[in-house]
Scaffold this motif. Structure first.
Motif, mmCIF file in Angstrom:
data_model
loop_
_atom_site.group_PDB
_atom_site.id
_atom_site.type_symbol
_atom_site.label_atom_id
_atom_site.label_comp_id
_atom_site.label_asym_id
_atom_site.label_seq_id
_atom_site.Cartn_x
_atom_site.Cartn_y
_atom_site.Cartn_z
ATOM 1 N N MET A 1 3.822 -5.863 3.134
ATOM 2 C CA MET A 1 2.784 -6.085 2.119
ATOM 3 C C MET A 1 1.545 -6.668 2.786
ATOM 4 N N GLY A 2 0.389 -6.278 2.289
ATOM 5 C CA GLY A 2 -0.880 -6.838 2.762
ATOM 6 C C GLY A 2 -1.558 -7.567 1.620
ATOM 7 N N PRO A 3 -2.742 -8.127 1.869
ATOM 8 C CA PRO A 3 -3.455 -8.808 0.787
ATOM 9 C C PRO A 3 -3.925 -7.795 -0.257
ATOM 10 N N ASP A 4 -3.963 -8.225 -1.512
ATOM 11 C CA ASP A 4 -4.409 -7.335 -2.588
ATOM 12 C C ASP A 4 -5.928 -7.395 -2.707
ATOM 13 N N PRO B 1 5.164 -10.405 4.303
ATOM 14 C CA PRO B 1 6.473 -10.183 3.691
ATOM 15 C C PRO B 1 6.749 -8.695 3.497
ATOM 16 N N ALA B 2 8.039 -8.366 3.332
ATOM 17 C CA ALA B 2 8.410 -6.981 3.012
ATOM 18 C C ALA B 2 8.305 -6.799 1.508
ATOM 19 N N CYS B 3 7.884 -5.624 1.100
ATOM 20 C CA CYS B 3 7.785 -5.329 -0.330
ATOM 21 C C CYS B 3 9.183 -5.387 -0.952
ATOM 22 N N PRO B 4 9.359 -6.166 -2.038
ATOM 23 C CA PRO B 4 10.687 -6.252 -2.647
ATOM 24 C C PRO B 4 11.128 -4.928 -3.272
ATOM 25 N N ARG B 5 10.192 -4.019 -3.438
ATOM 26 C CA ARG B 5 10.549 -2.742 -4.070
ATOM 27 C C ARG B 5 10.869 -1.669 -3.034
ATOM 28 N N ARG C 1 0.825 -1.215 0.000
ATOM 29 C CA ARG C 1 0.000 0.000 0.000
ATOM 30 C C ARG C 1 0.858 1.262 0.000
ATOM 31 N N GLU C 2 2.173 1.131 0.128
ATOM 32 C CA GLU C 2 3.060 2.304 0.024
ATOM 33 C C GLU C 2 3.388 2.601 -1.437
ATOM 34 N N CYS C 3 3.802 1.566 -2.199
ATOM 35 C CA CYS C 3 4.261 1.852 -3.567
ATOM 36 C C CYS C 3 3.401 1.178 -4.640
ATOM 37 N N GLY C 4 2.418 0.363 -4.230
ATOM 38 C CA GLY C 4 1.504 -0.226 -5.210
ATOM 39 C C GLY C 4 1.993 -1.522 -5.839
ATOM 40 N N HIS C 5 3.208 -1.964 -5.479
ATOM 41 C CA HIS C 5 3.750 -3.190 -6.071
ATOM 42 C C HIS C 5 2.898 -4.399 -5.657
#
Ligand code: OAD
Length: 255
Positions: A157-160, A148-152, A131-135
């Protein structure tokens, strides 16, 4: 398979060239036994409120709780199978080049039944989104207890999925809107038509000149104005529709 229950004129509409939009809701997954959000809030989860589990604020306050809830949902959904409604929709997509499948379901069962390019306007449980960068990424592990941590950008990361208080991603909504506006036939399947903006799509289609069909076991706000109503379970009505269509289509050598 009997096709006598199909309303007169529906097959002709389906066969005309042009775009057909199917908008699906929870009723499509009913026969797979996917528990609704509220049904799933039982046992250990019964003491929580939806706003503790499915809002951006809840994730900021307690990401572990929200993550564990969605992991539990994922395990429930991973244990069920697509039903005849999902399979018929995937087959209809192969028969109808101008078909767009829009779903409010986050269970990913359309894809598992073989549908492609589904507009999952409320997201997909089996994807994660930062939800920070949209990846977005595919969920790799439905057992792990920590997000998990966003790879970007390294945020959690949360559920989409579209949470209460969030908006449908603009690109997805406009794709669904455009499809509805240019449809010749709009079929609402297994949705109560109470959740907006998805519920606006039938009006958008109608203003664009589409005929409206509804497949639902019960009356909805759309029923009275629909041109065609199939008051049947989706897992019965959609295979009948597919079967009737295939009987009328010229035989294809490639089939
Ligand atoms: P609802 O639970 O509001 O409505 C389900 C609809 O399916 C009802 O109209 C039922 O009559 C119908 N139904 C039940 N079993 C059926 C069957 N076997 N065949 C055909 N129809 C059947 O679910 P939705 O309309 O999908 O939002 O709700 C839309 C959204 O509300 C969901 O995507 C979710 C929820 O809050 C978000 O997650 C953002």
């Amino acid at each position: 398979m009997p096709t006598g229950s199909l309303p007169a004129g529906l097959l002709e509409r389906l066969q005309e060239p042009g775009r057909v939009v199917f908008l699906c809701g929870a009723g499509v997954s009913a026969e797979s036994g996917v528990p609704t959000f509220r049904d799933a809030m039982s046992g250990l989860w019964a003491r929580h409120r939806p706003e503790d589990l499915a809002t951006p604020d809840a994730f900021r306050r307690n990401p572990l709780l929200v993550w564990r809830w969605y992991q539990a949902r994922r395990r429930q959904v991973a244990a069920v199978q697509p039903n005849q409604a999902h399979h018929a929709l995937a087959a209809l997509q192969r028969e109808l080049p101008g078909m767009t499948l829009v779903t409010q379901n986050v269970d990913g069962l359309h894809e598992r039944a073989g549908s492609t390019g589904v507009l999952e306007i409320h997201g997909n449980l089996f994807h994660n989104r930062c939800r920070e960068c949209g990846h977005t990424t595919k969920v790799a592990d439905i057992e792990s207890d920590t997000p998990p941590a966003c790879p970007r950008c390294t945020a959690l990361m949360g559920p989409d999925v579209v949470w209460f208080g969030e908006e449908i991603p603009a690109g997805l909504l406009s794709a669904a809107w455009r499809a509805a506006a240019s449809a010749k036939l709009f079929v609402s399947v297994g949705t109560s038509g109470l959740v907006y903006p998805a519920a606006d799509l039938a009006d958008v289609a109608r203003w664009g000149g589409a005929a409206i069909a509804e497949i639902n076991v019960a009356d909805t706000p759309l029923s009275a104005s629909a041109d065609f109503v199939l008051r049947e379970p989706a897992a019965q009505a959609l295979p009948s529709l597919l079967n009737a269509l295939q009987l009328r289509l010229p035989a294809r050598s490639a089939r």
